[in-house]
Design a protein around this motif. Sequence first.
Motif, PDB file in Angstrom:
ATOM      1  N   PRO A 158       0.807  -1.233   0.000  1.00  0.00           N
ATOM      2  CA  PRO A 158       0.000   0.000   0.000  1.00  0.00           C
ATOM      3  C   PRO A 158       0.836   1.277   0.000  1.00  0.00           C
ATOM      4  CG  PRO A 158      -0.943  -1.595   1.515  1.00  0.00           C
ATOM      5  CD  PRO A 158       0.366  -2.165   1.055  1.00  0.00           C
ATOM      6  N   ASP A 159       1.964   1.286   0.704  1.00  0.00           N
ATOM      7  CA  ASP A 159       2.812   2.476   0.725  1.00  0.00           C
ATOM      8  C   ASP A 159       3.383   2.779  -0.651  1.00  0.00           C
ATOM      9  OD1 ASP A 159       2.352   2.881   3.410  1.00  0.00           O
ATOM     10  OD2 ASP A 159       4.159   1.845   4.072  1.00  0.00           O
ATOM     11  N   ASP A 160       3.697   1.736  -1.415  1.00  0.00           N
ATOM     12  CA  ASP A 160       4.223   1.946  -2.763  1.00  0.00           C
ATOM     13  C   ASP A 160       3.145   2.518  -3.685  1.00  0.00           C
ATOM     14  OD1 ASP A 160       6.727   1.022  -2.056  1.00  0.00           O
ATOM     15  OD2 ASP A 160       6.255  -1.057  -2.554  1.00  0.00           O
ATOM     16  N   LEU A 161       1.902   2.085  -3.473  1.00  0.00           N
ATOM     17  CA  LEU A 161       0.801   2.653  -4.256  1.00  0.00           C
ATOM     18  C   LEU A 161       0.642   4.136  -3.942  1.00  0.00           C
ATOM     19  CD1 LEU A 161      -1.576   2.008  -6.227  1.00  0.00           C
ATOM     20  CD2 LEU A 161      -3.012   1.767  -4.190  1.00  0.00           C
ATOM     21  N   PRO A 207     -14.090   7.348   5.800  1.00  0.00           N
ATOM     22  CA  PRO A 207     -13.670   6.371   4.792  1.00  0.00           C
ATOM     23  C   PRO A 207     -13.089   7.057   3.553  1.00  0.00           C
ATOM     24  CG  PRO A 207     -15.853   5.837   5.635  1.00  0.00           C
ATOM     25  CD  PRO A 207     -15.519   7.207   6.145  1.00  0.00           C
ATOM     26  N   TRP A 208     -12.007   6.513   3.028  1.00  0.00           N
ATOM     27  CA  TRP A 208     -11.416   7.075   1.815  1.00  0.00           C
ATOM     28  C   TRP A 208     -10.863   5.966   0.926  1.00  0.00           C
ATOM     29  CZ3 TRP A 208      -6.139   6.215   1.222  1.00  0.00           C
ATOM     30  CH2 TRP A 208      -5.400   5.958   2.371  1.00  0.00           C
ATOM     31  N   THR A 209     -10.724   6.310  -0.337  1.00  0.00           N
ATOM     32  CA  THR A 209     -10.227   5.377  -1.350  1.00  0.00           C
ATOM     33  C   THR A 209      -9.204   6.089  -2.220  1.00  0.00           C
ATOM     34  OG1 THR A 209     -12.333   4.170  -1.461  1.00  0.00           O
ATOM     35  CG2 THR A 209     -10.856   3.952  -3.344  1.00  0.00           C
ATOM     36  N   LEU A 210      -8.098   5.413  -2.486  1.00  0.00           N
ATOM     37  CA  LEU A 210      -7.084   5.915  -3.410  1.00  0.00           C
ATOM     38  C   LEU A 210      -7.128   5.058  -4.673  1.00  0.00           C
ATOM     39  CD1 LEU A 210      -4.595   7.680  -4.082  1.00  0.00           C
ATOM     40  CD2 LEU A 210      -3.195   5.896  -3.013  1.00  0.00           C
ATOM     41  N   LEU A 211      -7.267   5.690  -5.829  1.00  0.00           N
ATOM     42  CA  LEU A 211      -7.308   4.996  -7.114  1.00  0.00           C
ATOM     43  C   LEU A 211      -6.121   5.443  -7.955  1.00  0.00           C
ATOM     44  CD1 LEU A 211     -11.086   5.568  -7.958  1.00  0.00           C
ATOM     45  CD2 LEU A 211     -10.090   3.521  -6.961  1.00  0.00           C
ATOM     46  N   VAL A 212      -5.358   4.490  -8.473  1.00  0.00           N
ATOM     47  CA  VAL A 212      -4.207   4.805  -9.322  1.00  0.00           C
ATOM     48  C   VAL A 212      -4.325   3.994 -10.607  1.00  0.00           C
ATOM     49  CG1 VAL A 212      -1.706   4.906  -9.513  1.00  0.00           C
ATOM     50  CG2 VAL A 212      -2.790   5.217  -7.276  1.00  0.00           C
ATOM     51  N   GLN A 213      -4.313   4.698 -11.747  1.00  0.00           N
ATOM     52  CA  GLN A 213      -4.464   4.056 -13.056  1.00  0.00           C
ATOM     53  C   GLN A 213      -3.126   3.526 -13.571  1.00  0.00           C
ATOM     54  OE1 GLN A 213      -8.555   4.488 -13.585  1.00  0.00           O
ATOM     55  NE2 GLN A 213      -7.100   3.507 -14.983  1.00  0.00           N
ATOM     56  N   LEU A 270     -19.367  12.320  -1.496  1.00  0.00           N
ATOM     57  CA  LEU A 270     -18.005  11.917  -1.828  1.00  0.00           C
ATOM     58  C   LEU A 270     -17.293  13.095  -2.482  1.00  0.00           C
ATOM     59  CD1 LEU A 270     -18.682   8.393  -3.413  1.00  0.00           C
ATOM     60  CD2 LEU A 270     -17.630   8.834  -1.194  1.00  0.00           C
ATOM     61  N   SER A 271     -16.107  13.390  -1.998  1.00  0.00           N
ATOM     62  CA  SER A 271     -15.289  14.429  -2.611  1.00  0.00           C
ATOM     63  C   SER A 271     -14.121  13.774  -3.335  1.00  0.00           C
ATOM     64  CB  SER A 271     -14.775  15.410  -1.559  1.00  0.00           C
ATOM     65  OG  SER A 271     -13.909  14.750  -0.639  1.00  0.00           O
ATOM     66  N   VAL A 272     -13.657  14.406  -4.416  1.00  0.00           N
ATOM     67  CA  VAL A 272     -12.608  13.835  -5.249  1.00  0.00           C
ATOM     68  C   VAL A 272     -11.454  14.816  -5.366  1.00  0.00           C
ATOM     69  CG1 VAL A 272     -12.021  12.901  -7.524  1.00  0.00           C
ATOM     70  CG2 VAL A 272     -14.310  12.530  -6.571  1.00  0.00           C
ATOM     71  N   GLU A 273     -10.251  14.326  -5.115  1.00  0.00           N
ATOM     72  CA  GLU A 273      -9.033  15.110  -5.306  1.00  0.00           C
ATOM     73  C   GLU A 273      -8.191  14.422  -6.379  1.00  0.00           C
ATOM     74  OE1 GLU A 273      -6.995  15.911  -1.568  1.00  0.00           O
ATOM     75  OE2 GLU A 273      -8.892  15.545  -0.512  1.00  0.00           O
ATOM     76  N   GLN A 274      -7.741  15.183  -7.374  1.00  0.00           N
ATOM     77  CA  GLN A 274      -6.949  14.636  -8.465  1.00  0.00           C
ATOM     78  C   GLN A 274      -5.465  14.676  -8.107  1.00  0.00           C
ATOM     79  OE1 GLN A 274      -8.399  13.276 -11.073  1.00  0.00           O
ATOM     80  NE2 GLN A 274     -10.488  14.021 -10.755  1.00  0.00           N
ATOM     81  N   GLY A 275      -4.735  13.654  -8.550  1.00  0.00           N
ATOM     82  CA  GLY A 275      -3.307  13.619  -8.338  1.00  0.00           C
ATOM     83  C   GLY A 275      -2.569  14.507  -9.311  1.00  0.00           C
ATOM     84  N   PRO A 276      -1.258  14.675  -9.166  1.00  0.00           N
ATOM     85  CA  PRO A 276      -0.454  14.046  -8.117  1.00  0.00           C
ATOM     86  C   PRO A 276      -0.758  14.627  -6.741  1.00  0.00           C
ATOM     87  CG  PRO A 276       0.874  15.588  -9.386  1.00  0.00           C
ATOM     88  CD  PRO A 276      -0.437  15.491 -10.090  1.00  0.00           C
ATOM     89  N   LEU A 277      -0.724  13.764  -5.739  1.00  0.00           N
ATOM     90  CA  LEU A 277      -1.066  14.173  -4.380  1.00  0.00           C
ATOM     91  C   LEU A 277       0.206  14.494  -3.602  1.00  0.00           C
ATOM     92  CD1 LEU A 277      -3.628  11.307  -3.705  1.00  0.00           C
ATOM     93  CD2 LEU A 277      -4.200  13.691  -4.176  1.00  0.00           C
ATOM     94  N   PRO A 278       0.190  15.513  -2.770  1.00  0.00           N
ATOM     95  CA  PRO A 278       1.351  15.771  -1.901  1.00  0.00           C
ATOM     96  C   PRO A 278       1.473  14.669  -0.854  1.00  0.00           C
ATOM     97  CG  PRO A 278      -0.460  17.262  -1.366  1.00  0.00           C
ATOM     98  CD  PRO A 278      -0.873  16.518  -2.597  1.00  0.00           C
ATOM     99  N   GLU A 279       2.708  14.291  -0.544  1.00  0.00           N
ATOM    100  CA  GLU A 279       2.911  13.208   0.424  1.00  0.00           C
ATOM    101  C   GLU A 279       2.235  13.513   1.753  1.00  0.00           C
ATOM    102  OE1 GLU A 279       6.883  11.846   0.929  1.00  0.00           O
ATOM    103  OE2 GLU A 279       7.364  12.011  -1.202  1.00  0.00           O
ATOM    104  N   ALA A 280       2.244  14.774   2.140  1.00  0.00           N
ATOM    105  CA  ALA A 280       1.671  15.152   3.441  1.00  0.00           C
ATOM    106  C   ALA A 280       0.170  14.924   3.493  1.00  0.00           C
ATOM    107  CB  ALA A 280       1.985  16.614   3.734  1.00  0.00           C
ATOM    108  N   ARG A 281      -0.479  14.788   2.324  1.00  0.00           N
ATOM    109  CA  ARG A 281      -1.939  14.639   2.310  1.00  0.00           C
ATOM    110  C   ARG A 281      -2.371  13.387   3.052  1.00  0.00           C
ATOM    111  NH1 ARG A 281      -6.309  14.839   3.393  1.00  0.00           N
ATOM    112  NH2 ARG A 281      -8.186  15.111   2.113  1.00  0.00           N
ATOM    113  N   PHE A 282      -1.622  12.310   2.929  1.00  0.00           N
ATOM    114  CA  PHE A 282      -2.037  11.056   3.555  1.00  0.00           C
ATOM    115  C   PHE A 282      -1.967  11.133   5.079  1.00  0.00           C
ATOM    116  CE2 PHE A 282      -0.646   9.809  -0.723  1.00  0.00           C
ATOM    117  CZ  PHE A 282      -1.767   9.131  -1.140  1.00  0.00           C
ATOM    118  N   GLY A 283      -1.064  11.960   5.602  1.00  0.00           N
ATOM    119  CA  GLY A 283      -0.983  12.116   7.049  1.00  0.00           C
ATOM    120  C   GLY A 283      -2.110  12.952   7.621  1.00  0.00           C
TER     121      GLY A 283
END
Length: 384
Positions: free
Chosen positions: A38-41, A81-87, A62-75
């Motif tokens: 998960p950390d690599d994702l 509940p949240w979901t991370l989607l990577v294509q 549901l709110s949507v944030e588009q990447g690229p995401l700042p690393e600090a966002r996950f902290g």
Amino acid sequence: MAMQLAGFDIGRFLAEHWQKRPVLIRNPWENWHNPLDPDDLAGLACEEGVEARLIVRDGAGLSVEQGPLPEARFGKLTDDPWTLLVQAVDHYVDEVAALVEPFRFVPNWRIDDVMVSYATDGGGVGPHFDQYDVFLIQGLGRRRWRVGPRCTSATPLLPHEDLRLLADFDATEEWILEPGDILYVPPLFAHDGVALGKDCMTYSIGFRAPSRAELIDGWSGHQADLLPEEDRYADPDLDLQANPGEITASALDRLHAMTIEALSDRDAFVRWFGQYNSLPKYAEADWRPEQPIEPAELRGLLAEAAPLYRNPASRFSFIRRTGDILLFVDGQCFECAGEVATLAEHMCEAPVVAVDPALAASQPVLTLVAALIDQGSLTFDGEA
């Protein structure tokens, strides 16, 4: 090494389920293991050029944030509940790309990419439907999937700027997937997945299907670009009309024939579709070398039986003709005959290509391989 499916009846699946109805396939893998941490994702979601979305449930919405995401966002994420989607994670991670191999009973030209999702307890993207076939592989944790009836473009949707969520969703089937389980969902079937517990990862292998509108738009536009300005309607046999306001049947027949004739060249369509279909979805995965490969270096590597690696973002396919084949790679067409055609077919079979060292003496082979290396579709460096 690709993980293999054991005890999976491909013929029965194609006959009973493919593009017909959903089916749950309980852990058919010989030895399932989750191929991505998960950390690599999360790290991928922070990189430029990688398509990623963060979906957070806030109350009933549901709110949507588009990447690229700042690393600090996950902290900063809360208990919501949240979901991370990577294509297209298969373009960056070999172990994820290997997940596609057992599903190549579907032709390569239909394969899109592997999207990977990570969700916390209760996370999901809401009830929706897709326009493509998908195999949903549970990689880590558990997820409840509910599947409903077929939808259409007229199916009511909730108002949302970023997500196409169903206004009404009545599930007809429900399953809880454990690691290694696979849910196949055909196009247009409503479905909704919700994570049960933390660390829920799902790998979605999607398959492309061009719409009639896309084909007409692309093919007609291609042909129109090739037509000269002087290719116009002509009526040298014009007769006097009783009413000048009428568009006559004979004029309409001639106009219709002009249009159909321009689009009815099947050989031209074959070449256009091969190029159109092989265009890379994510051109950012650029493997082009800084300098064209030197002929002597290429001959030496082929003579040493050095394997060639396909760029995972590249699309390889071929169309067989009488006496030769057309090889399509990343929007380019290569006419191949004889030993070059045989090699081209091998290139389309697997992500790693073993080349007969004897072909190092073939100039047509050298020309093809050099072109594919220089355009970034092939490399001798498996870590490129």
